[in-house]
Design an enzyme around this catalytic site. Sequence first.
Site, PDB file in Angstrom:
ATOM      1  CB  THR A 261      -0.852  -0.027   1.288  1.00 36.96           C
ATOM      2  OG1 THR A 261      -1.748  -1.107   1.192  1.00 36.96           O
ATOM      3  CG2 THR A 261      -1.616   1.266   1.524  1.00 36.96           C
TER       4      THR A 261
ATOM      5  N   GLY B 100     -10.902  -2.469   2.953  1.00 36.43           N
ATOM      6  CA  GLY B 100      -9.947  -2.394   4.062  1.00 36.43           C
ATOM      7  C   GLY B 100      -9.998  -1.060   4.789  1.00 36.43           C
TER       8      GLY B 100
ATOM      9  CB  THR C 290      -3.769  -7.091   8.931  1.00 32.50           C
ATOM     10  OG1 THR C 290      -3.141  -6.635  10.129  1.00 32.50           O
ATOM     11  CG2 THR C 290      -2.964  -8.231   8.350  1.00 32.50           C
TER      12      THR C 290
HETATM   13  N1  ASP Z   1      -4.197  -1.836   4.761  1.00 32.21           N
HETATM   14  C1  ASP Z   1      -4.449  -2.406   3.461  1.00 32.21           C
HETATM   15  C2  ASP Z   1      -5.760  -3.123   3.516  1.00 32.21           C
HETATM   16  O1  ASP Z   1      -6.024  -3.790   4.500  1.00 32.21           O
HETATM   17  C3  ASP Z   1      -3.407  -3.355   3.005  1.00 32.21           C
HETATM   18  C4  ASP Z   1      -1.991  -2.909   3.197  1.00 32.21           C
HETATM   19  O2  ASP Z   1      -1.738  -1.859   3.718  1.00 32.21           O
HETATM   20  O3  ASP Z   1      -1.102  -3.660   2.815  1.00 32.21           O
HETATM   21  O4  ASP Z   1      -6.498  -3.081   2.580  1.00 32.21           O
END
Ligand code: ASP
Length: 357
Positions: free
Chosen positions: A223, A253, A276
């Site tokens: 991300t 997310g 996550t």
């Molecule tokens: N936070 C992002 C999500 O859960 C994923 C990530 O940051 O890698 O969609």
Amino acid sequence: MKINLKHSNISSPKGIYLLLLTLVLSNFACADRSSKESLTSSKKKYALVIHGGAGTIKKENMTEAQEAAYTKKIQEALDAGFQVLENGGHAEIAVQQAINILENSPLFNAGKGAVFNHKGQQEMDASIMDGRTLNSGAVAGIRHIKNPINAAILVKDSTRHVLLSGQGAEDFAKLHGLEMVDSSYFYSERRYQSLLRAQGKEQALIQKKSTNIELIDNHQYGTVGCVALDQNGNIVAGTSTGGMTNKKYGRIGDSPIIGAGNYANNASCGVSCTGTGEYFIRTLAAHQVSNLILLNNFSLKEAVRQVIHQDIDSLGGTGGMIALDKNGNMAWDFNTEGMYRGFKSAHGDNIIEMYNE
Ligand code: ASP
């Protein structure tokens, strides 16, 4: 201001009057200069911090070429955003330009190179928040908008809403002339192979009748996020992502959820998260950093540390965040093996790191 006594006759009332006038004016000049100095020093606080995702980022797993490619792209994004700030531009433009560069690179899990969901599609989320007005915009589950952060900005500026999703968000973006692309544009072989691996692990768990299938944590992050503080004290935070590999059922997310994966408030700080997402939603992680500063007198570093290593960690979540406060202080932290990150400031900082150093 120099006081020239040569032509003042201080023995006459007129001379004394002129001397007093000169002294008063010189005082004004000093006050004016010191206020200009404090303005200049407040202008010197501008800065920009970036992340490119947290996860299993270890030196021993990286080739020199990969390390150089990540460093180059992060530097490019830092330079583009910083140039905007240096020229007196708004923090939002700096954030947008930096994030567009990362979205256009297949190295990161945002825009081109986004991860695949369970059905083999790339569904992206993004959000932006303006710390002066608390105005925010976000999109979720989009599949054809080339730069999701641009769509988030459009939602902020051109609707009464904060979050648009799916087809509606795409129709809206198209109507307003954002660049739309075929979904094949986002494809990358590397991310597709990650999906196959994640599904292989999932199958193995199903066969073992494990109840933990939803929690497979494959650390395929990437991300992107950016927080900028401009010369006028405005803080803007933006985050853009493809979400998590093998996600399903229209999962959204933390990245497009204001207060969870992204937050900005000129009174405290700006924050962009990665990890996550479910845990960052449950802890309202980004907003919590601001709260700890405003309500509990935490420093930025203490607040970021508390949220990552206590709030997120104690629930079993993994990831990291970047943050910038109203005084130009920067903090980043993560509980994974690494996080791609970079910081550039008017004080001459130019730092790029990726491992747990
Ligand atoms: N936070 C992002 C999500 O859960 C994923 C990530 O940051 O890698 O969609």
